[in-house]
Motif scaffolding. Sequence first.
Motif, PDB file in Angstrom:
ATOM      1  N   ALA A  12       0.867  -1.176   0.000  1.00 40.88           N
ATOM      2  CA  ALA A  12       0.000   0.000   0.000  1.00 40.88           C
ATOM      3  C   ALA A  12       0.903   1.225   0.000  1.00 40.88           C
ATOM      4  O   ALA A  12       1.710   1.413   0.901  1.00 40.88           O
ATOM      5  CB  ALA A  12      -0.902   0.007   1.227  1.00 40.88           C
ATOM      6  N   SER A  13       0.770   2.049  -1.015  1.00 46.36           N
ATOM      7  CA  SER A  13       1.527   3.295  -1.104  1.00 46.36           C
ATOM      8  C   SER A  13       0.568   4.428  -0.758  1.00 46.36           C
ATOM      9  O   SER A  13      -0.404   4.664  -1.478  1.00 46.36           O
ATOM     10  CB  SER A  13       2.081   3.457  -2.519  1.00 46.36           C
ATOM     11  OG  SER A  13       2.796   4.662  -2.629  1.00 46.36           O
ATOM     12  N   ILE A  14       0.825   5.106   0.362  1.00 46.12           N
ATOM     13  CA  ILE A  14      -0.087   6.120   0.887  1.00 46.12           C
ATOM     14  C   ILE A  14       0.571   7.500   0.833  1.00 46.12           C
ATOM     15  O   ILE A  14       1.679   7.689   1.336  1.00 46.12           O
ATOM     16  CB  ILE A  14      -0.469   5.814   2.354  1.00 46.12           C
ATOM     17  CG1 ILE A  14      -1.021   4.407   2.495  1.00 46.12           C
ATOM     18  CG2 ILE A  14      -1.424   6.874   2.905  1.00 46.12           C
ATOM     19  CD1 ILE A  14      -2.325   4.166   1.785  1.00 46.12           C
ATOM     20  N   ALA A  15      -0.129   8.454   0.241  1.00 46.28           N
ATOM     21  CA  ALA A  15       0.325   9.850   0.199  1.00 46.28           C
ATOM     22  C   ALA A  15      -0.271  10.568   1.405  1.00 46.28           C
ATOM     23  O   ALA A  15      -1.448  10.929   1.407  1.00 46.28           O
ATOM     24  CB  ALA A  15      -0.111  10.509  -1.096  1.00 46.28           C
ATOM     25  N   ARG A  65      -2.258   3.933  -3.605  1.00 48.89           N
ATOM     26  CA  ARG A  65      -2.440   2.811  -4.518  1.00 48.89           C
ATOM     27  C   ARG A  65      -2.080   1.506  -3.804  1.00 48.89           C
ATOM     28  O   ARG A  65      -1.242   1.489  -2.924  1.00 48.89           O
ATOM     29  CB  ARG A  65      -1.534   2.941  -5.727  1.00 48.89           C
ATOM     30  CG  ARG A  65      -1.758   4.195  -6.548  1.00 48.89           C
ATOM     31  CD  ARG A  65      -0.809   4.246  -7.729  1.00 48.89           C
ATOM     32  NE  ARG A  65      -1.028   3.167  -8.677  1.00 48.89           N
ATOM     33  CZ  ARG A  65      -1.954   3.180  -9.629  1.00 48.89           C
ATOM     34  NH1 ARG A  65      -2.737   4.213  -9.766  1.00 48.89           N
ATOM     35  NH2 ARG A  65      -2.079   2.162 -10.455  1.00 48.89           N
ATOM     36  N   ILE A  66      -2.706   0.425  -4.256  1.00 45.30           N
ATOM     37  CA  ILE A  66      -2.344  -0.927  -3.852  1.00 45.30           C
ATOM     38  C   ILE A  66      -1.622  -1.532  -5.046  1.00 45.30           C
ATOM     39  O   ILE A  66      -2.131  -1.495  -6.164  1.00 45.30           O
ATOM     40  CB  ILE A  66      -3.583  -1.768  -3.485  1.00 45.30           C
ATOM     41  CG1 ILE A  66      -4.349  -1.142  -2.320  1.00 45.30           C
ATOM     42  CG2 ILE A  66      -3.183  -3.214  -3.205  1.00 45.30           C
ATOM     43  CD1 ILE A  66      -3.624  -1.180  -0.999  1.00 45.30           C
ATOM     44  N   ILE A  73       3.559  -1.329   3.830  1.00 42.25           N
ATOM     45  CA  ILE A  73       3.124   0.023   3.503  1.00 42.25           C
ATOM     46  C   ILE A  73       4.317   0.908   3.152  1.00 42.25           C
ATOM     47  O   ILE A  73       5.403   0.749   3.698  1.00 42.25           O
ATOM     48  CB  ILE A  73       2.330   0.617   4.689  1.00 42.25           C
ATOM     49  CG1 ILE A  73       1.612   1.898   4.295  1.00 42.25           C
ATOM     50  CG2 ILE A  73       3.195   0.823   5.898  1.00 42.25           C
ATOM     51  CD1 ILE A  73       0.587   2.345   5.310  1.00 42.25           C
ATOM     52  N   ILE A  74       4.090   1.809   2.214  1.00 42.40           N
ATOM     53  CA  ILE A  74       5.051   2.849   1.860  1.00 42.40           C
ATOM     54  C   ILE A  74       4.344   4.178   2.074  1.00 42.40           C
ATOM     55  O   ILE A  74       3.251   4.389   1.547  1.00 42.40           O
ATOM     56  CB  ILE A  74       5.507   2.731   0.387  1.00 42.40           C
ATOM     57  CG1 ILE A  74       6.250   1.424   0.154  1.00 42.40           C
ATOM     58  CG2 ILE A  74       6.373   3.926  -0.007  1.00 42.40           C
ATOM     59  CD1 ILE A  74       6.554   1.143  -1.313  1.00 42.40           C
TER      60      ILE A  74
END
Length: 93
Positions: A12-15, A65-66, A73-74
């Motif tokens: 999971a890339s979270i902004a 995005r996944i 997680i990023i």
Amino acid sequence: AEKLAKASQCTASIALDRVPFFEPTQTLKSALEQATGGDDYQCLITLPEEAWHKADKSQLTRIGRIEAGAAGIILNWQGEQLKTPNYMGFSHS
């Protein structure tokens, strides 16, 4: 997001600068405090890209995005990848 990514064996890339926190924030420090505090109760969902384009976005905020990759997680802030904090919020497990 981290639990969802690990359960799904995805990344999971979270902004963080896009997350609609309860207290609006303009600083990374404040965003990290809120992201790891464990008191944010909005729902987190995932949608395939084509469903996102068709969705009513009046109550949705795209925060990341996944993707295929290592389960976890990023976190990003204003386009820069961050070192993931050791503590990611309260766990009920």
